[in-house]
Design a protein around this motif. Sequence first.
Motif, PDB file in Angstrom:
ATOM      1  N   ILE A 159     -16.237 -49.307 -27.799  1.00 55.33           N
ATOM      2  CA  ILE A 159     -17.013 -48.175 -28.305  1.00 55.33           C
ATOM      3  C   ILE A 159     -18.497 -48.401 -28.054  1.00 55.33           C
ATOM      4  O   ILE A 159     -19.208 -47.489 -27.629  1.00 55.33           O
ATOM      5  CB  ILE A 159     -16.709 -47.940 -29.798  1.00 55.33           C
ATOM      6  CG1 ILE A 159     -15.248 -47.492 -29.947  1.00 55.33           C
ATOM      7  CG2 ILE A 159     -17.657 -46.903 -30.393  1.00 55.33           C
ATOM      8  CD1 ILE A 159     -14.747 -47.464 -31.369  1.00 55.33           C
ATOM      9  N   ALA A 160     -18.982 -49.619 -28.282  1.00 54.18           N
ATOM     10  CA  ALA A 160     -20.387 -49.929 -28.004  1.00 54.18           C
ATOM     11  C   ALA A 160     -20.697 -49.675 -26.533  1.00 54.18           C
ATOM     12  O   ALA A 160     -21.720 -49.066 -26.204  1.00 54.18           O
ATOM     13  CB  ALA A 160     -20.704 -51.375 -28.375  1.00 54.18           C
ATOM     14  N   GLY A 161     -19.819 -50.122 -25.667  1.00 54.96           N
ATOM     15  CA  GLY A 161     -20.016 -49.871 -24.239  1.00 54.96           C
ATOM     16  C   GLY A 161     -20.010 -48.388 -23.913  1.00 54.96           C
ATOM     17  O   GLY A 161     -20.805 -47.916 -23.093  1.00 54.96           O
ATOM     18  N   ALA A 162     -19.137 -47.631 -24.559  1.00 57.98           N
ATOM     19  CA  ALA A 162     -19.028 -46.200 -24.296  1.00 57.98           C
ATOM     20  C   ALA A 162     -20.280 -45.436 -24.710  1.00 57.98           C
ATOM     21  O   ALA A 162     -20.620 -44.428 -24.091  1.00 57.98           O
ATOM     22  CB  ALA A 162     -17.805 -45.622 -25.009  1.00 57.98           C
ATOM     23  N   VAL A 163     -20.974 -45.912 -25.753  1.00 53.21           N
ATOM     24  CA  VAL A 163     -22.197 -45.219 -26.186  1.00 53.21           C
ATOM     25  C   VAL A 163     -23.445 -45.813 -25.534  1.00 53.21           C
ATOM     26  O   VAL A 163     -24.562 -45.428 -25.871  1.00 53.21           O
ATOM     27  CB  VAL A 163     -22.330 -45.178 -27.737  1.00 53.21           C
ATOM     28  CG1 VAL A 163     -21.175 -44.409 -28.354  1.00 53.21           C
ATOM     29  CG2 VAL A 163     -22.464 -46.564 -28.333  1.00 53.21           C
ATOM     30  N   GLY A 164     -23.262 -46.740 -24.595  1.00 58.12           N
ATOM     31  CA  GLY A 164     -24.374 -47.244 -23.800  1.00 58.12           C
ATOM     32  C   GLY A 164     -25.185 -48.364 -24.414  1.00 58.12           C
ATOM     33  O   GLY A 164     -26.294 -48.639 -23.966  1.00 58.12           O
ATOM     34  N   VAL A 165     -24.651 -49.017 -25.426  1.00 55.98           N
ATOM     35  CA  VAL A 165     -25.356 -50.122 -26.059  1.00 55.98           C
ATOM     36  C   VAL A 165     -25.022 -51.418 -25.315  1.00 55.98           C
ATOM     37  O   VAL A 165     -23.850 -51.675 -25.029  1.00 55.98           O
ATOM     38  CB  VAL A 165     -24.947 -50.238 -27.548  1.00 55.98           C
ATOM     39  CG1 VAL A 165     -25.556 -51.463 -28.195  1.00 55.98           C
ATOM     40  CG2 VAL A 165     -25.358 -48.989 -28.283  1.00 55.98           C
ATOM     41  N   PRO A 166     -26.007 -52.247 -24.986  1.00 57.41           N
ATOM     42  CA  PRO A 166     -25.703 -53.523 -24.341  1.00 57.41           C
ATOM     43  C   PRO A 166     -24.788 -54.369 -25.222  1.00 57.41           C
ATOM     44  O   PRO A 166     -25.005 -54.466 -26.434  1.00 57.41           O
ATOM     45  CB  PRO A 166     -27.065 -54.194 -24.181  1.00 57.41           C
ATOM     46  CG  PRO A 166     -28.050 -53.076 -24.252  1.00 57.41           C
ATOM     47  CD  PRO A 166     -27.450 -52.051 -25.163  1.00 57.41           C
ATOM     48  N   VAL A 167     -23.784 -54.976 -24.603  1.00 54.63           N
ATOM     49  CA  VAL A 167     -22.765 -55.731 -25.324  1.00 54.63           C
ATOM     50  C   VAL A 167     -22.809 -57.202 -24.909  1.00 54.63           C
ATOM     51  O   VAL A 167     -22.898 -57.513 -23.723  1.00 54.63           O
ATOM     52  CB  VAL A 167     -21.362 -55.164 -25.023  1.00 54.63           C
ATOM     53  CG1 VAL A 167     -20.264 -56.032 -25.618  1.00 54.63           C
ATOM     54  CG2 VAL A 167     -21.243 -53.731 -25.522  1.00 54.63           C
ATOM     55  N   VAL A 168     -22.736 -58.074 -25.906  1.00 54.22           N
ATOM     56  CA  VAL A 168     -22.478 -59.495 -25.682  1.00 54.22           C
ATOM     57  C   VAL A 168     -21.102 -59.732 -26.289  1.00 54.22           C
ATOM     58  O   VAL A 168     -20.932 -59.656 -27.501  1.00 54.22           O
ATOM     59  CB  VAL A 168     -23.538 -60.398 -26.342  1.00 54.22           C
ATOM     60  CG1 VAL A 168     -23.155 -61.872 -26.180  1.00 54.22           C
ATOM     61  CG2 VAL A 168     -24.909 -60.128 -25.739  1.00 54.22           C
ATOM     62  N   ALA A 169     -20.107 -59.935 -25.430  1.00 53.31           N
ATOM     63  CA  ALA A 169     -18.718 -60.056 -25.861  1.00 53.31           C
ATOM     64  C   ALA A 169     -18.255 -61.506 -25.811  1.00 53.31           C
ATOM     65  O   ALA A 169     -18.464 -62.194 -24.811  1.00 53.31           O
ATOM     66  CB  ALA A 169     -17.821 -59.192 -24.985  1.00 53.31           C
TER      67      ALA A 169
END
Length: 168
Positions: A98-108
Amino acid sequence: EWSALEKLKPYALVPGAKWKTKLWPSESWAEIARRLIEAGARPVLIGGENDRPLADAIVARGPAGLLAAVGRTDLRRLGAVLSRCRACVTTDSGPMHIAGAVGVPVVALFGPTVRAFGFTPRGPRDVVLERDLPCRPCTLHGGEACPIGTHACMKEITPDTVLRAVGR
């Protein structure tokens, strides 16, 4: 409430996951929160109602000023909250996507699963952290317990490594 998030531009910390082998230690989450606050940032814990015991453990170990919105967002609100964040540090979980879908940088943080399975965030600023260990991958989606009893795949991802990735 939304305007406060817009002004704070917090860092989302998503510690939960469906499978126990995907969880990062609560003391590591607390350390990330402490260091973000020391740097002037505002971390906020996000997750579902079932993540509340983990969030409580993180808050108990963590610094004053750690915001917790665990169990307070449905799927639509989760996307709205994440869209107001600077970045999202997360386990391999639904909120990661979901974070990726809304364009927020992700550290997974990937432990029992691997990037090669294809379930990774795909944004240009996203980072997947994983340890190259001979026991990985142990499952396609995770499990209830580490098959070899060490949980090294998650424990060896350090707060320093995560903070360096957040800084990028």
